[in-house]
Motif scaffolding. Sequence first.
Motif, PDB file in Angstrom:
ATOM      1  N   UNK A 119       0.918  -1.059   0.193  1.00 51.57           N
ATOM      2  CA  UNK A 119       0.151  -0.170  -0.079  1.00 51.57           C
ATOM      3  C   UNK A 119       0.910   1.265  -0.018  1.00 51.57           C
ATOM      4  N   UNK A 120       0.525   2.011  -0.981  1.00 48.45           N
ATOM      5  CA  UNK A 120       1.380   3.443  -1.156  1.00 48.45           C
ATOM      6  C   UNK A 120       0.341   4.723  -0.824  1.00 48.45           C
ATOM      7  N   UNK A 121       0.444   5.164   0.573  1.00 43.53           N
ATOM      8  CA  UNK A 121      -0.573   6.425   0.786  1.00 43.53           C
ATOM      9  C   UNK A 121      -0.251   7.435   0.021  1.00 43.53           C
TER      10      UNK A 121
ATOM     11  N   UNK B 142       9.681  -1.912   3.296  1.00 48.22           N
ATOM     12  CA  UNK B 142       9.061  -2.697   2.631  1.00 48.22           C
ATOM     13  C   UNK B 142       9.329  -4.271   3.059  1.00 48.22           C
ATOM     14  N   UNK B 143      10.601  -4.521   3.262  1.00 48.97           N
ATOM     15  CA  UNK B 143      11.039  -6.052   3.571  1.00 48.97           C
ATOM     16  C   UNK B 143      10.683  -6.170   5.056  1.00 48.97           C
ATOM     17  N   UNK B 144      10.945  -5.205   5.956  1.00 47.10           N
ATOM     18  CA  UNK B 144      10.307  -5.283   7.282  1.00 47.10           C
ATOM     19  C   UNK B 144       8.989  -5.523   7.547  1.00 47.10           C
ATOM     20  N   UNK B 145       8.230  -4.915   6.680  1.00 48.51           N
ATOM     21  CA  UNK B 145       6.576  -5.412   6.826  1.00 48.51           C
ATOM     22  C   UNK B 145       6.426  -6.975   6.306  1.00 48.51           C
TER      23      UNK B 145
ATOM     24  N   UNK C 257      18.420  -7.327   1.323  1.00 48.26           N
ATOM     25  CA  UNK C 257      19.178  -6.145   0.655  1.00 48.26           C
ATOM     26  C   UNK C 257      19.186  -6.100  -0.805  1.00 48.26           C
ATOM     27  N   UNK C 258      19.194  -7.422  -1.469  1.00 49.75           N
ATOM     28  CA  UNK C 258      19.263  -7.414  -2.723  1.00 49.75           C
ATOM     29  C   UNK C 258      17.955  -6.973  -3.435  1.00 49.75           C
ATOM     30  N   UNK C 259      16.979  -7.430  -2.668  1.00 51.47           N
ATOM     31  CA  UNK C 259      15.421  -6.987  -3.135  1.00 51.47           C
ATOM     32  C   UNK C 259      15.228  -5.508  -3.177  1.00 51.47           C
ATOM     33  N   UNK C 260      16.153  -4.803  -2.141  1.00 53.59           N
ATOM     34  CA  UNK C 260      15.773  -3.544  -1.690  1.00 53.59           C
ATOM     35  C   UNK C 260      16.583  -2.965  -2.937  1.00 53.59           C
ATOM     36  N   UNK C 261      17.842  -3.345  -3.229  1.00 50.78           N
ATOM     37  CA  UNK C 261      18.630  -2.743  -4.263  1.00 50.78           C
ATOM     38  C   UNK C 261      18.087  -2.735  -5.595  1.00 50.78           C
TER      39      UNK C 261
ATOM     40  N   UNK D 175       9.927  -3.544  -3.113  1.00 50.63           N
ATOM     41  CA  UNK D 175      10.628  -4.465  -2.344  1.00 50.63           C
ATOM     42  C   UNK D 175       9.614  -5.536  -1.347  1.00 50.63           C
ATOM     43  N   UNK D 176       8.487  -5.015  -0.915  1.00 52.16           N
ATOM     44  CA  UNK D 176       7.666  -6.042  -0.246  1.00 52.16           C
ATOM     45  C   UNK D 176       7.117  -7.009  -1.065  1.00 52.16           C
TER      46      UNK D 176
END
Length: 240
Positions: A72-74, A94-97, A110-114, A148-149
Motif C-alpha cells: 500500500x502506497x498512501x 517494505x522488507x520489514x513489513x 538487501x538484494x531485493x531493496x537494491x 521491495x515488499x
Amino acid sequence: MLGVDNLTVRYGTHTALEGATVRFEAGQFSAVIGPNGAGKSTLLKVLAGLLPDPQGSVHFDPGHTPRQCVSYVPQQQTLDWAFPVTVWDVAMMGRTGRLGWLRWPGGKDRQKVAAALEETGVYDLRHRHIGALSGGQRQRVLLARMLAREGHLLLLDEPLTGVDPATQEGLMALLRRQADRGRAVVMVTHDLDQARRWCDHLVLVNRRIVADGTPDEVYTPHNIEATFSVSHLGHTHAEA
C-alpha cells in the motif's frame, strides 16, 4: 485476486461508500476515479485492511490475507518527510513489513531493496535523506518500498499528485509493467486521460460504484456526468 461485496463505510453520520461491489484481478491495472469526497481512498483503505470491520464483505483468493499480499502506497502528504531516514531505509521498510518486526533483514532482503531502487530509478539516491528529495523522487522511493515488499496486490493512493508530467509517464509505465507481470495494480487518481491510456480497468466512484469495466465500456458521457456531478455528492466533504 480480491473484491468487495455490498461494502458500506460510514464516518459518524457521513456515508463514504454505500453498497459498493467490485473485483480486482491479477494482471489488471485498475484506476479508481472520482471527485473529492467520493470514497476513493476509503475503498483503497478497506482493500489494504486498514479499516476494521467494514459493513459488507472483503474477499481474497483462498490462502491469502492483506498482510501477506498487499503493498500500500498512501498519499505523499500523509507522511512525515522530516523523519530522519534515508532512501535506503524507506525502501527496506517494505522488507520489514514482509518479515515482521522480530526478524532482521538479510542478504536476500538487501538484494531485493537494491533491485527495487534500481527499477524505480533512485538507487543513486539511496544514501540521501528523504527530506531532501523532490516530489517525483519521493514518489519513486515509495514505489521502491512497494516493490521491495513483493506484494501481489499493489494499492496506490494518488501517486501522480505533485509530480511533473515526465515523471508521471515513468510511474505509469512502471505500474503497467507490474500488472503485465501478473500483479493486480489499483490506483486512485483524478487523471482520466492517464487512466484511459494506461489502465485496462476503470472504476468510477461517487459514494457508490457508478461504473466498472474497460475504458471503452466505462468512459461515456452519462457515466462521467454521474461521477462528477455535484448533485450526486450532496454536501462537500474532505476526501474520504
